[in-house]
Design a protein around this motif. Sequence first.
Motif, PDB file in Angstrom:
ATOM      1  N   ILE A  16       0.874  -1.185   0.000  1.00 43.45           N
ATOM      2  CA  ILE A  16       0.000   0.000   0.000  1.00 43.45           C
ATOM      3  C   ILE A  16       0.907   1.230   0.000  1.00 43.45           C
ATOM      4  N   ARG A  43      -6.661  -2.662  -3.957  1.00 46.19           N
ATOM      5  CA  ARG A  43      -6.173  -2.003  -2.726  1.00 46.19           C
ATOM      6  C   ARG A  43      -6.998  -2.423  -1.507  1.00 46.19           C
ATOM      7  N   HIS A  47      -5.804  -3.872   2.213  1.00 49.82           N
ATOM      8  CA  HIS A  47      -6.180  -3.352   3.530  1.00 49.82           C
ATOM      9  C   HIS A  47      -6.928  -4.410   4.341  1.00 49.82           C
ATOM     10  N   ASP A 296      -4.665   5.911   2.298  1.00 49.26           N
ATOM     11  CA  ASP A 296      -3.912   4.696   2.619  1.00 49.26           C
ATOM     12  C   ASP A 296      -3.815   4.439   4.123  1.00 49.26           C
TER      13      ASP A 296
END
Length: 394
Positions: A16, A43, A47, A296
């Motif tokens: 990330i 993404r 996470h 992020d």
Amino acid sequence: MTWEAILDRIRSSNEIFRLTVDECVELYNNAPLHQLMAAAHHRRLLHNPSNEVSYLVDRNINYTNVCTINCQFCSFYRPPGHDETYTQSYEEIRQRIVELEAIGGSRILMQGGVNPSLDFEWYLDLLKELREHHPTIDLDCFSPIEIEGIAEVTNLSTNEVLTHLKSAGMHGLPGGGAEMLVETVRSDVSPKKGHPDNWLRVMKEAQLLGLTTSATNVIGFGETNQDRIQHLDRIRQQQDEVHENGYPGFTSFIAWPVQLETNTYGKRNRGQNRFERGAGSTEYLRHVAISRLFLDNVNHIQASWPTMGMGIAQMALLAGADDAGSTMMEENVVSASGTTKLSATEYELQLSITRAGFIPVRRNSDYVRLETPNALENAPTVVCEPPSQVVELV
Ligand code: SF4
């Protein structure tokens, strides 16, 4: 860097890494939606690397509609002295929580207007009473502008107000009132809310006291894509600062388009180019994807079924969101400006998550997993017209 090169880099990396403001503006302006969604989903899996989508069983309580702030996009509030004002009694609020407990809920989200006739004791005594009688319910109460209103009435600082409210039993703050953290936009649509720094400062104070907070964003005020990224950047910068102090900061981020049906802002812009105000489904999905890519340091992105409907919320789960929001049971602020259905059953949330291809998981306000009942086993036995907003994806 071109949008193609940025997306290639995201999709080919299992890290990330941080995207710059300029890179996200480039993506926002030029990347095709389906490619943005795919990159954001990639993404999202970095996470939250599972096929699960969380949701919360909670209840919104809008305890008063008296407000002195007069936001142009708000159809909920009534000024002091208006004959349609209300403030709920402790008994009325407690009855709502009893109904929440009956369905196994774990949190109330209580927010209202800035009501100068309520003194500090009213808030403190309410929290103490709720804490005493409903110990399993997290009390997420009073958004930053309400905290500022209480501070004004009490002559205390917002930090002192938060400290007292926490001692009385408050668990966290609703994320409402951020709208667009860009001074030019804010001073146009809600000038009495003051500078964007105010919202961020109160949230930071709450976070450093260990209170649970989330971040929100309303789009569609005619702002530019650069403005939208500026809003995200304010949140990302603050999140960095709070993390440096060892606190979790914002648990999540949720965005939705401004509702224009019945408020001053909608009337002011009626007749103008519809594409300059508000935001449709693809615009919303683009923003969800960009927020997942840019933020992020925020763990969770919520889909907004109350404003977009369940079908688009399902699409948001494929555009970077990993949380389906909550049951709400009632909501009166956003709905007053034009959305229609603002309550979902656990069955509806689980059905939508499952049909979008994910596994539903109950959580609490802090995103801690709870035991998840199989609500799909309790499907309604009477077949009737499906709720208009529960549009299945497949
Ligand atoms: S959005 Fe909140 S602060 Fe603004 S007018 Fe409505 S109730 Fe008041």
